[in-house]
Write an enzyme that holds these catalytic residues in place. Structure first.
Site, mmCIF file in Angstrom:
data_model
loop_
_atom_site.group_PDB
_atom_site.id
_atom_site.type_symbol
_atom_site.label_atom_id
_atom_site.label_comp_id
_atom_site.label_asym_id
_atom_site.label_seq_id
_atom_site.Cartn_x
_atom_site.Cartn_y
_atom_site.Cartn_z
ATOM 1 N N LYS A 3 -18.982 18.721 12.659
ATOM 2 C CA LYS A 3 -20.178 17.616 12.733
ATOM 3 C C LYS A 3 -21.450 17.915 12.364
ATOM 4 O O LYS A 3 -22.067 17.085 11.849
ATOM 5 C CB LYS A 3 -19.881 16.869 14.196
ATOM 6 N N LYS A 36 -25.455 27.987 14.985
ATOM 7 C CA LYS A 36 -26.260 26.639 15.313
ATOM 8 C C LYS A 36 -27.558 26.805 15.416
ATOM 9 O O LYS A 36 -28.374 25.881 15.033
ATOM 10 C CB LYS A 36 -25.582 26.328 16.721
ATOM 11 N N LYS A 55 -15.294 25.248 7.603
ATOM 12 C CA LYS A 55 -14.761 24.428 8.492
ATOM 13 C C LYS A 55 -15.256 22.930 8.314
ATOM 14 O O LYS A 55 -16.576 22.749 8.462
ATOM 15 C CB LYS A 55 -14.595 24.974 9.983
HETATM 16 P P1 ADP Z 1 -17.969 20.989 16.138
HETATM 17 O O1 ADP Z 1 -17.663 22.380 15.662
HETATM 18 O O2 ADP Z 1 -17.744 19.853 14.927
HETATM 19 O O3 ADP Z 1 -19.193 20.966 16.653
HETATM 20 P P2 ADP Z 1 -16.643 21.219 18.438
HETATM 21 O O4 ADP Z 1 -17.502 22.298 19.059
HETATM 22 O O5 ADP Z 1 -17.091 20.059 19.729
HETATM 23 O O6 ADP Z 1 -16.721 20.571 17.462
HETATM 24 O O7 ADP Z 1 -15.331 21.239 18.856
HETATM 25 C C1 ADP Z 1 -14.446 21.052 19.651
HETATM 26 C C2 ADP Z 1 -13.084 21.380 19.617
HETATM 27 O O8 ADP Z 1 -12.516 21.561 18.263
HETATM 28 C C3 ADP Z 1 -12.878 23.261 19.781
HETATM 29 O O9 ADP Z 1 -11.668 23.513 20.445
HETATM 30 C C4 ADP Z 1 -12.976 23.508 18.473
HETATM 31 O O10 ADP Z 1 -12.551 24.858 18.312
HETATM 32 C C5 ADP Z 1 -12.237 22.530 17.465
HETATM 33 N N1 ADP Z 1 -12.523 22.416 16.069
HETATM 34 C C6 ADP Z 1 -13.861 22.049 15.725
HETATM 35 N N2 ADP Z 1 -13.874 22.024 14.507
HETATM 36 C C7 ADP Z 1 -12.635 22.443 13.985
HETATM 37 C C8 ADP Z 1 -12.106 22.412 12.766
HETATM 38 N N3 ADP Z 1 -12.726 22.423 11.660
HETATM 39 N N4 ADP Z 1 -10.642 23.171 12.746
HETATM 40 C C9 ADP Z 1 -10.211 23.311 13.801
HETATM 41 N N5 ADP Z 1 -10.464 22.984 14.825
HETATM 42 C C10 ADP Z 1 -11.964 22.761 15.156
HETATM 43 NA NA NA Z 2 -16.908 23.966 17.415
#
Ligand code: ADP
Ligand code: NA
Length: 330
Positions: A200, A114, A197
Protein backbone atom coordinates in the site's frame (compact mmCIF):
# COMPACT_ATOMS: atom_id res chain seq x y z
CA UNK A 1 -5.80 -31.31 24.40
CA UNK A 2 -4.82 -27.71 23.62
CA UNK A 3 -5.38 -26.81 19.99
CA UNK A 4 -2.35 -25.06 18.47
CA UNK A 5 -2.73 -21.34 18.88
CA UNK A 6 -2.41 -18.88 16.05
CA UNK A 7 -2.03 -15.10 16.24
CA UNK A 8 -1.86 -12.53 13.50
CA UNK A 9 -2.51 -8.84 13.09
CA UNK A 10 -3.08 -6.35 10.34
CA UNK A 11 -2.69 -2.58 10.32
CA UNK A 12 -5.70 -0.31 9.72
CA UNK A 13 -3.62 2.06 7.63
CA UNK A 14 -5.71 2.04 4.44
CA UNK A 15 -9.38 2.19 3.51
CA UNK A 16 -9.08 -1.25 1.96
CA UNK A 17 -6.84 -4.29 2.18
CA UNK A 18 -5.12 -5.33 -1.04
CA UNK A 19 -4.59 -8.64 -2.82
CA UNK A 20 -1.16 -9.06 -1.22
CA UNK A 21 -2.69 -8.85 2.25
CA UNK A 22 -5.52 -11.17 1.31
CA UNK A 23 -3.58 -13.87 -0.52
CA UNK A 24 -0.42 -13.60 1.58
CA UNK A 25 -2.10 -13.53 4.98
CA UNK A 26 -5.87 -13.20 5.43
CA UNK A 27 -6.78 -16.28 3.45
CA UNK A 28 -4.60 -18.33 5.77
CA UNK A 29 -6.24 -16.68 8.77
CA UNK A 30 -9.58 -17.97 7.59
CA UNK A 31 -8.33 -21.49 6.87
CA UNK A 32 -6.47 -21.81 10.18
CA UNK A 33 -9.49 -21.06 12.35
CA UNK A 34 -10.84 -24.56 11.59
CA UNK A 35 -8.27 -26.41 13.69
CA UNK A 36 -6.51 -23.66 15.65
CA UNK A 37 -7.31 -21.52 18.62
CA UNK A 38 -7.10 -18.32 16.61
CA UNK A 39 -6.49 -14.73 17.75
CA UNK A 40 -6.74 -12.07 15.08
CA UNK A 41 -6.30 -8.38 15.69
CA UNK A 42 -6.43 -5.05 13.96
CA UNK A 43 -3.22 -3.46 15.17
CA UNK A 44 -4.09 0.19 15.63
CA UNK A 45 -1.10 0.87 17.91
CA UNK A 46 1.12 0.06 14.93
CA UNK A 47 -0.86 2.42 12.73
CA UNK A 48 0.21 5.51 14.72
CA UNK A 49 3.91 4.89 14.03
CA UNK A 50 3.50 6.97 10.88
CA UNK A 51 1.64 10.23 10.29
CA UNK A 52 -2.09 9.67 10.48
CA UNK A 53 -5.44 11.29 11.12
CA UNK A 54 -7.44 10.14 14.20
CA UNK A 55 -10.80 10.29 12.45
CA UNK A 56 -9.48 8.26 9.52
CA UNK A 57 -7.92 5.76 11.89
CA UNK A 58 -11.22 5.17 13.70
CA UNK A 59 -12.96 4.67 10.38
CA UNK A 60 -10.24 2.39 9.00
CA UNK A 61 -10.23 0.25 12.12
CA UNK A 62 -13.95 -0.44 11.60
CA UNK A 63 -13.42 -1.00 7.88
CA UNK A 64 -10.64 -3.45 8.64
CA UNK A 65 -12.84 -5.45 10.98
CA UNK A 66 -15.67 -5.46 8.42
CA UNK A 67 -13.26 -6.80 5.79
CA UNK A 68 -12.01 -9.53 8.10
CA UNK A 69 -15.59 -10.62 8.70
CA UNK A 70 -16.31 -10.48 4.95
CA UNK A 71 -13.21 -12.59 4.29
CA UNK A 72 -14.64 -15.28 6.54
CA UNK A 73 -13.26 -14.71 10.02
CA UNK A 74 -15.91 -16.10 12.35
CA UNK A 75 -15.97 -14.16 15.64
CA UNK A 76 -17.57 -17.09 17.43
CA UNK A 77 -14.69 -19.44 16.60
CA UNK A 78 -11.87 -16.90 16.48
CA UNK A 79 -11.02 -14.15 18.92
CA UNK A 80 -11.28 -10.98 16.82
CA UNK A 81 -10.27 -7.74 18.49
CA UNK A 82 -8.52 -4.39 18.28
CA UNK A 83 -5.01 -4.17 19.72
CA UNK A 84 -5.50 -0.95 21.73
CA UNK A 85 -8.44 -2.55 23.57
CA UNK A 86 -6.00 -4.99 25.16
CA UNK A 87 -3.43 -2.95 27.14
CA UNK A 88 -1.12 -5.90 27.87
CA UNK A 89 0.30 -5.70 24.32
CA UNK A 90 1.89 -2.32 25.04
CA UNK A 91 2.86 -3.33 28.57
CA UNK A 92 4.76 -6.40 27.39
CA UNK A 93 6.18 -4.34 24.50
CA UNK A 94 7.98 -2.12 27.01
CA UNK A 95 9.45 -5.12 28.77
CA UNK A 96 10.70 -6.65 25.52
CA UNK A 97 12.14 -3.30 24.44
CA UNK A 98 14.35 -3.47 27.50
CA UNK A 99 15.64 -6.84 26.29
CA UNK A 100 16.34 -5.70 22.71
CA UNK A 101 19.73 -4.43 21.66
CA UNK A 102 19.77 -1.11 19.83
CA UNK A 103 21.95 -2.66 17.13
CA UNK A 104 19.62 -5.63 16.90
CA UNK A 105 16.63 -3.35 16.31
CA UNK A 106 18.65 -1.34 13.79
CA UNK A 107 19.02 -4.39 11.58
CA UNK A 108 15.29 -4.61 10.76
CA UNK A 109 15.11 -4.08 7.03
CA UNK A 110 11.47 -3.04 7.01
CA UNK A 111 12.32 0.00 9.16
CA UNK A 112 15.03 0.92 6.70
CA UNK A 113 12.55 0.63 3.80
CA UNK A 114 9.71 2.46 5.50
CA UNK A 115 11.78 5.23 7.05
CA UNK A 116 13.65 5.84 3.80
CA UNK A 117 10.32 6.68 2.16
CA UNK A 118 9.39 9.56 4.48
CA UNK A 119 12.95 10.81 5.01
CA UNK A 120 14.93 8.89 7.62
CA UNK A 121 15.15 11.69 10.21
CA UNK A 122 11.38 12.20 10.18
CA UNK A 123 10.76 8.58 11.18
CA UNK A 124 9.41 8.11 14.71
CA UNK A 125 10.92 6.04 17.49
CA UNK A 126 7.62 4.11 17.40
CA UNK A 127 8.29 3.03 13.83
CA UNK A 128 11.76 1.94 14.91
CA UNK A 129 10.48 -0.15 17.83
CA UNK A 130 7.38 -1.52 16.12
CA UNK A 131 8.86 -5.03 15.60
CA UNK A 132 9.26 -5.21 19.39
CA UNK A 133 5.60 -4.39 19.94
CA UNK A 134 4.82 -6.98 17.27
CA UNK A 135 6.83 -9.52 19.25
CA UNK A 136 4.72 -8.66 22.29
CA UNK A 137 1.51 -9.07 20.23
CA UNK A 138 2.54 -12.63 19.49
CA UNK A 139 4.21 -13.71 22.73
CA UNK A 140 1.48 -12.44 25.04
CA UNK A 141 -0.79 -15.15 23.52
CA UNK A 142 1.78 -17.94 23.64
CA UNK A 143 1.10 -18.37 19.92
CA UNK A 144 2.46 -21.44 18.15
CA UNK A 145 2.02 -20.13 14.61
CA UNK A 146 1.92 -16.74 12.96
CA UNK A 147 0.52 -16.60 9.41
CA UNK A 148 2.27 -13.77 7.52
CA UNK A 149 3.77 -12.89 4.17
CA UNK A 150 7.47 -13.27 3.45
CA UNK A 151 8.17 -9.63 4.37
CA UNK A 152 7.51 -10.45 8.04
CA UNK A 153 10.00 -13.32 8.36
CA UNK A 154 12.73 -11.18 9.93
CA UNK A 155 10.32 -9.83 12.55
CA UNK A 156 9.35 -13.39 13.48
CA UNK A 157 13.02 -14.20 13.97
CA UNK A 158 13.33 -11.26 16.36
CA UNK A 159 10.23 -12.46 18.21
CA UNK A 160 11.76 -15.90 18.69
CA UNK A 161 15.06 -14.40 19.82
CA UNK A 162 13.31 -12.24 22.42
CA UNK A 163 11.21 -15.14 23.69
CA UNK A 164 14.33 -17.29 24.03
CA UNK A 165 16.24 -14.50 25.77
CA UNK A 166 13.46 -13.86 28.26
CA UNK A 167 13.13 -17.58 29.01
CA UNK A 168 16.87 -17.90 29.48
CA UNK A 169 17.15 -14.91 31.83
CA UNK A 170 13.97 -15.25 33.85
CA UNK A 171 12.81 -18.85 33.49
CA UNK A 172 10.67 -20.52 30.86
CA UNK A 173 7.72 -18.25 30.20
CA UNK A 174 7.11 -17.96 26.47
CA UNK A 175 6.52 -20.37 23.65
CA UNK A 176 8.69 -19.84 20.58
CA UNK A 177 6.32 -19.15 17.67
CA UNK A 178 6.85 -20.40 14.12
CA UNK A 179 6.13 -18.27 11.07
CA UNK A 180 3.41 -19.82 8.92
CA UNK A 181 4.24 -18.71 5.41
CA UNK A 182 2.45 -20.21 2.44
CA UNK A 183 5.20 -20.21 -0.16
CA UNK A 184 3.01 -19.90 -3.24
CA UNK A 185 1.42 -16.63 -2.15
CA UNK A 186 4.08 -15.27 0.22
CA UNK A 187 4.94 -12.40 -2.09
CA UNK A 188 2.23 -11.14 -4.40
CA UNK A 189 3.88 -8.73 -6.81
CA UNK A 190 3.04 -5.21 -7.91
CA UNK A 191 1.10 -5.48 -11.21
CA UNK A 192 3.16 -2.71 -12.80
CA UNK A 193 6.52 -3.67 -11.33
CA UNK A 194 6.39 -7.44 -10.88
CA UNK A 195 9.82 -7.62 -9.25
CA UNK A 196 8.49 -5.57 -6.30
CA UNK A 197 5.85 -6.65 -3.79
CA UNK A 198 2.36 -5.26 -3.99
CA UNK A 199 2.27 -2.78 -1.12
CA UNK A 200 0.00 0.00 0.00
CA UNK A 201 2.88 2.39 0.55
CA UNK A 202 5.13 1.34 -2.33
CA UNK A 203 2.83 0.50 -5.23
CA UNK A 204 1.31 2.92 -7.72
CA UNK A 205 -2.51 2.78 -7.99
CA UNK A 206 -2.26 0.67 -11.15
CA UNK A 207 0.06 -1.80 -9.44
CA UNK A 208 -2.21 -2.63 -6.52
CA UNK A 209 -5.66 -4.20 -6.33
CA UNK A 210 -7.67 -3.09 -3.34
CA UNK A 211 -10.35 -5.51 -2.23
CA UNK A 212 -12.88 -2.68 -2.00
CA UNK A 213 -12.11 -1.07 -5.35
CA UNK A 214 -14.80 -0.90 -7.98
CA UNK A 215 -14.60 -4.40 -9.53
CA UNK A 216 -14.49 -2.91 -13.03
CA UNK A 217 -11.40 -0.89 -12.09
CA UNK A 218 -9.71 -4.00 -10.70
CA UNK A 219 -10.50 -5.95 -13.86
CA UNK A 220 -8.90 -3.21 -15.91
CA UNK A 221 -5.78 -3.29 -13.73
CA UNK A 222 -5.43 -7.02 -14.41
CA UNK A 223 -5.84 -6.50 -18.13
CA UNK A 224 -3.15 -3.77 -18.05
CA UNK A 225 -0.73 -5.70 -15.85
CA UNK A 226 2.88 -5.65 -17.03
CA UNK A 227 3.98 -8.98 -18.54
CA UNK A 228 6.80 -9.41 -21.05
CA UNK A 229 7.41 -9.48 -24.78
CA UNK A 230 6.82 -13.25 -25.05
CA UNK A 231 3.44 -14.99 -25.42
CA UNK A 232 3.71 -18.26 -23.48
CA UNK A 233 1.66 -18.51 -20.30
CA UNK A 234 4.21 -20.43 -18.24
CA UNK A 235 5.22 -20.18 -14.62
CA UNK A 236 8.77 -18.83 -14.62
CA UNK A 237 9.21 -16.33 -11.77
CA UNK A 238 12.83 -15.60 -12.72
CA UNK A 239 12.26 -14.60 -16.32
CA UNK A 240 8.53 -13.96 -16.47
CA UNK A 241 7.72 -12.39 -13.11
CA UNK A 242 4.56 -10.65 -14.34
CA UNK A 243 2.98 -13.77 -15.83
CA UNK A 244 4.04 -15.85 -12.83
CA UNK A 245 2.34 -13.36 -10.50
CA UNK A 246 -0.89 -13.47 -12.51
CA UNK A 247 -0.80 -17.27 -12.51
CA UNK A 248 -0.31 -17.22 -8.74
CA UNK A 249 -3.32 -14.96 -8.27
CA UNK A 250 -5.43 -17.02 -10.70
CA UNK A 251 -4.54 -20.27 -9.00
CA UNK A 252 -5.10 -18.91 -5.49
CA UNK A 253 -8.53 -17.46 -6.30
CA UNK A 254 -9.84 -20.52 -8.14
CA UNK A 255 -8.05 -23.35 -6.35
CA UNK A 256 -6.85 -24.63 -9.73
CA UNK A 257 -3.30 -25.91 -10.17
CA UNK A 258 -0.83 -23.69 -12.00
CA UNK A 259 0.11 -26.55 -14.34
CA UNK A 260 -3.54 -26.92 -15.27
CA UNK A 261 -3.75 -23.21 -16.09
CA UNK A 262 -0.58 -23.41 -18.18
CA UNK A 263 -2.16 -26.22 -20.20
CA UNK A 264 -5.40 -24.35 -20.64
CA UNK A 265 -3.69 -21.23 -22.03
CA UNK A 266 -0.98 -22.99 -24.05
CA UNK A 267 -0.60 -21.27 -27.41
CA UNK A 268 -3.33 -18.70 -26.68
CA UNK A 269 -1.23 -15.66 -25.72
CA UNK A 270 -1.65 -13.27 -22.82
CA UNK A 271 -4.85 -11.52 -23.92
CA UNK A 272 -7.27 -14.39 -23.24
CA UNK A 273 -5.47 -15.28 -20.06
CA UNK A 274 -5.72 -11.77 -18.63
CA UNK A 275 -9.33 -11.40 -19.74
CA UNK A 276 -10.32 -14.59 -17.92
CA UNK A 277 -8.38 -13.65 -14.81
CA UNK A 278 -10.11 -10.26 -14.83
CA UNK A 279 -13.44 -12.15 -14.66
CA UNK A 280 -12.17 -14.31 -11.81
CA UNK A 281 -11.18 -11.17 -9.92
CA UNK A 282 -14.59 -9.56 -10.50
CA UNK A 283 -16.31 -12.68 -9.19
CA UNK A 284 -14.20 -12.57 -6.07
CA UNK A 285 -14.29 -8.88 -5.21
CA UNK A 286 -17.97 -8.21 -6.00
CA UNK A 287 -19.47 -10.26 -3.15
CA UNK A 288 -16.55 -9.36 -0.89
CA UNK A 289 -17.36 -5.70 -1.28
CA UNK A 290 -21.07 -6.22 -0.69
CA UNK A 291 -20.48 -8.19 2.47
CA UNK A 292 -18.04 -5.59 3.80
CA UNK A 293 -20.51 -2.77 3.21
CA UNK A 294 -23.18 -4.83 4.96
CA UNK A 295 -21.05 -5.18 8.10
CA UNK A 296 -20.20 -1.48 7.98
CA UNK A 297 -23.90 -0.66 8.02
CA UNK A 298 -24.25 -2.06 11.51
CA UNK A 299 -21.68 -0.34 13.71
CA UNK A 300 -23.44 -1.49 16.89
CA UNK A 301 -22.89 -5.09 15.86
CA UNK A 302 -19.24 -4.41 14.98
CA UNK A 303 -18.64 -2.76 18.34
CA UNK A 304 -20.29 -5.67 20.16
CA UNK A 305 -18.08 -8.18 18.33
CA UNK A 306 -14.99 -6.19 19.27
CA UNK A 307 -15.99 -5.80 22.91
CA UNK A 308 -16.51 -9.56 23.21
CA UNK A 309 -13.22 -10.19 21.40
CA UNK A 310 -11.26 -7.90 23.72
CA UNK A 311 -12.72 -9.63 26.75
CA UNK A 312 -11.71 -13.06 25.44
CA UNK A 313 -8.25 -11.75 24.57
CA UNK A 314 -7.72 -10.28 28.03
CA UNK A 315 -8.57 -13.59 29.64
CA UNK A 316 -5.30 -14.78 28.07
CA UNK A 317 -3.15 -11.65 28.23
CA UNK A 318 -3.75 -10.69 31.89
CA UNK A 319 -2.41 -13.94 33.39
CA UNK A 320 0.53 -13.96 30.95
CA UNK A 321 1.53 -10.42 31.89
CA UNK A 322 1.10 -11.25 35.58
CA UNK A 323 3.55 -14.12 35.22
CA UNK A 324 6.00 -11.90 33.35
CA UNK A 325 5.83 -9.13 35.96
CA UNK A 326 6.31 -11.65 38.70
CA UNK A 327 9.47 -12.98 37.07
CA UNK A 328 10.82 -9.49 36.48
CA UNK A 329 10.66 -8.67 40.17
CA UNK A 330 7.66 -6.30 40.02
P1 ADP B 1 1.67 -3.49 3.51
O1 ADP B 1 2.94 -4.29 3.33
O2 ADP B 1 0.94 -3.25 2.23
O3 ADP B 1 1.90 -2.27 4.34
P2 ADP B 1 0.83 -4.84 5.92
O4 ADP B 1 2.21 -4.57 6.40
O5 ADP B 1 -0.31 -4.26 6.69
O6 ADP B 1 0.71 -4.42 4.39
O7 ADP B 1 0.67 -6.41 5.81
C1 ADP B 1 -0.35 -7.18 6.38
C2 ADP B 1 -0.09 -8.63 6.06
O8 ADP B 1 -0.11 -8.83 4.65
C3 ADP B 1 1.27 -9.13 6.54
O9 ADP B 1 1.12 -10.47 6.99
C4 ADP B 1 2.10 -9.11 5.30
O10 ADP B 1 3.14 -10.05 5.35
C5 ADP B 1 1.09 -9.46 4.22
N1 ADP B 1 1.46 -8.90 2.94
C6 ADP B 1 1.57 -7.57 2.65
N2 ADP B 1 1.91 -7.39 1.36
C7 ADP B 1 2.03 -8.63 0.82
C8 ADP B 1 2.35 -9.11 -0.49
N3 ADP B 1 2.61 -8.28 -1.50
N4 ADP B 1 2.36 -10.46 -0.69
C9 ADP B 1 2.09 -11.31 0.31
N5 ADP B 1 1.77 -10.93 1.57
C10 ADP B 1 1.74 -9.60 1.83
NA1 NA C 1 4.06 -5.55 5.23
Amino acid sequence: QRRPRVLSGIQPTADSFHFGNYLGALRQWVALQDDHDAFYCVVDLHAITVEYDPKALRDRTRRSVAQLLAAGIDPERSTLFVQSHVPEHAQLGWVLGCLTGFGEASRMTQFKDKSAKGGADRATVGLFTYPILQAADILIYQADRVPVGEDQRQHLELTRDLAGRFNHRFGKTFRLPEPYIVKETAKIADLQDPTAKMSKSGSSPAGIIDLLDDPKVSAKKIRSAVTDSGREVVFDPENKAGVANLLTIYSALTGRKISELEDEYAGRGYGDFKKDLAEVVIEFVTPFREKTLGYLDDTAQLDAILAAGAERARAVTEPTLQRVYDRLGF
